[in-house]
Design a protein around this motif. Sequence first.
Motif, PDB file in Angstrom:
ATOM      1  N   SER A  69       0.854  -1.194   0.000  1.00  6.75           N
ATOM      2  CA  SER A  69       0.000   0.000   0.000  1.00  6.75           C
ATOM      3  C   SER A  69       0.883   1.235   0.000  1.00  6.75           C
ATOM      4  O   SER A  69       2.074   1.177   0.344  1.00  6.75           O
ATOM      5  N   ALA A  70       0.266   2.353  -0.344  1.00  2.00           N
ATOM      6  CA  ALA A  70       0.983   3.630  -0.290  1.00  2.00           C
ATOM      7  C   ALA A  70       1.306   3.985   1.163  1.00  2.00           C
ATOM      8  O   ALA A  70       2.341   4.599   1.450  1.00  2.00           O
ATOM      9  N   ASP A  82       5.103  12.394  -2.064  1.00  2.00           N
ATOM     10  CA  ASP A  82       4.068  11.359  -2.110  1.00  2.00           C
ATOM     11  C   ASP A  82       3.192  11.604  -3.342  1.00  2.00           C
ATOM     12  O   ASP A  82       2.400  12.542  -3.367  1.00  2.00           O
ATOM     13  N   THR A 126       0.961   9.495  -4.610  1.00  2.00           N
ATOM     14  CA  THR A 126      -0.159   8.552  -4.649  1.00  2.00           C
ATOM     15  C   THR A 126      -1.384   9.134  -5.366  1.00  2.00           C
ATOM     16  O   THR A 126      -2.039   8.453  -6.150  1.00  2.00           O
ATOM     17  N   THR A 178       7.090   8.268  -3.061  1.00  2.00           N
ATOM     18  CA  THR A 178       6.203   7.164  -2.682  1.00  2.00           C
ATOM     19  C   THR A 178       4.959   7.167  -3.569  1.00  2.00           C
ATOM     20  O   THR A 178       4.522   8.223  -4.026  1.00  2.00           O
ATOM     21  N   ILE A 179       4.412   5.981  -3.764  1.00  2.00           N
ATOM     22  CA  ILE A 179       3.223   5.872  -4.631  1.00  2.00           C
ATOM     23  C   ILE A 179       2.506   4.561  -4.314  1.00  2.00           C
ATOM     24  O   ILE A 179       3.078   3.668  -3.678  1.00  2.00           O
ATOM     25  N   GLY A 180       1.265   4.449  -4.758  1.00  2.00           N
ATOM     26  CA  GLY A 180       0.496   3.215  -4.581  1.00  2.00           C
ATOM     27  C   GLY A 180      -0.791   3.344  -5.373  1.00  2.00           C
ATOM     28  O   GLY A 180      -0.813   3.962  -6.428  1.00  2.00           O
ATOM     29  N   LYS A 181      -1.849   2.767  -4.822  1.00  2.00           N
ATOM     30  CA  LYS A 181      -3.190   2.854  -5.413  1.00  2.00           C
ATOM     31  C   LYS A 181      -3.215   2.538  -6.908  1.00  2.00           C
ATOM     32  O   LYS A 181      -3.112   1.385  -7.291  1.00  2.00           O
ATOM     33  N   GLY A 200       2.173  -0.919  -3.683  1.00  2.00           N
ATOM     34  CA  GLY A 200       2.781   0.367  -3.377  1.00  2.00           C
ATOM     35  C   GLY A 200       4.246   0.291  -3.751  1.00  2.00           C
ATOM     36  O   GLY A 200       4.787  -0.811  -3.976  1.00  2.00           O
TER      37      GLY A 200
END
Length: 452
Positions: free
Chosen positions: A135-136, A256, A258, A280-283, A292
């Motif tokens: 996950s993020a 970030d 995300t 950082t990244i995710g989704k 993530g």
Amino acid sequence: MKTLEQTRLATLMARERERFTKEHPRSRKLHQQAGHSLLSGVPMNWMTRWPGDFPVFVAKASGARLTDVDGIEYVDLCLGDTGAMAGHAPAPTLKAIARQVRRGLTTMLPSADAVWVGDELRRRFGLAYWQFTLSATDANRFAIRLCREITGRTKVLVYDHCYHGSVDETFATLGPDGTVGPSHGNIGPGVNPALTTRVVQWNDVAALERALAAGDVACVLAEPVMTNVGIVLPDDGYHAALRELTRRYGTLLIIDETHTLCAGPGGYTGAHGLDPDLLTIGKAIGGGVPCGAYGMSKAVAARVLEHTLWDVADVGGIGGTLAANPLSLAAMRATLAEVLTDAAFARMIALGERFEQGVAETIAAYDVPWHVVRVGCRAEYLFVRERPRNGAEAGAAMDRDLDAFMHLYMLNRGVLMTPFHMMALMSPATTEADVDRHTAVFREAVAELVGG
Ligand SMILES: Cc1ncc(COP(=O)(O)O)c(C=O)c1O
């Protein structure tokens, strides 16, 4: 300017609630049944924050459409609050998932897809080395840990009214007297975040410098545009100041992306040439499959390796046996290669502009004291005339009653907006007709509100 009368709003809201309940008998029944085993009748407590007296229960979601258990179809502009920005169940991602399902789901060993995804993230965002999470939130937690470890500093700096997932250090707020404390609604903080966190207002360069000058801040964690208290853009020159000050005071900068991936294929970082130490990244990058990632510069990577105790690297606080599983990586590869492409972003951003224009025209036509703001394919309207410059101003501008009414009005007419604020996101599957549907319903809502 026409006035928005509270009594009219209350009357209209009562009508919309009644309509919602009448048109969603199956969702209501499921919600009642769920009350036997699910806290508040929902799998996650915050789902009660959707408008209406209960949430709609989903039957299926495909492309930019979602259908509920009562058979009602919605234009989905929420898109799982970015998790489905690639559209629901995009075909290339589904194909890759189906292939991977037959080849094994989780292995604790790298797959060839990891190599491709690492190269692609490096190409899009410019950070040299990458690691994966589920996950993020985890990406942010791990990035913060690494920054503390390699700087030997304890504090994290975040912005008032930020949101970066359920990361303890970030649930901090700035009081009117300038002191830091737990943010409103912070559930069970382990320690007062004043011990872990410095908080400043977005766009306040002088406050940022004061906070960094003490020399104890390991990292700044920032969305490049605030997106979780409405959209709050950076002032011209703010990012340059942020980068210059963090370098001057030996603080690492984590961006970030995300949500701000909506700015383009390389997010806001790629679109505006930012140069963070970590990202950082995710989704969205997994097309809906939990994932993530965090990237770091060569210089940060060298320091991380120097600080790594290999014999206990698996239990040092950065991990997750399911992290970097082949399923997430297959989904990320297909989504990045074939769904969230440069061409898709060009279309999505054009739709974002169309959305913004439709809303702006209605705001002007009815002279309501609101405004619309956009970052790439994400747009949002706030119920104040002037754009807030920081989280405190944006938080103060929230109008819960109006917000709930607009969400419910949209929902009753087949348009899903992101809960919590009036945010809309475009996917590769979203069409001009979908955007125009929102524009028409928005106009209808405003006309009713002003009584015109
Ligand atoms: C900017 C930002 N970062 C991180 C997260 C955490 O994402 P997740 O809940 O998928 O871990 C969110 C969630 O909304 C977010 O808005």
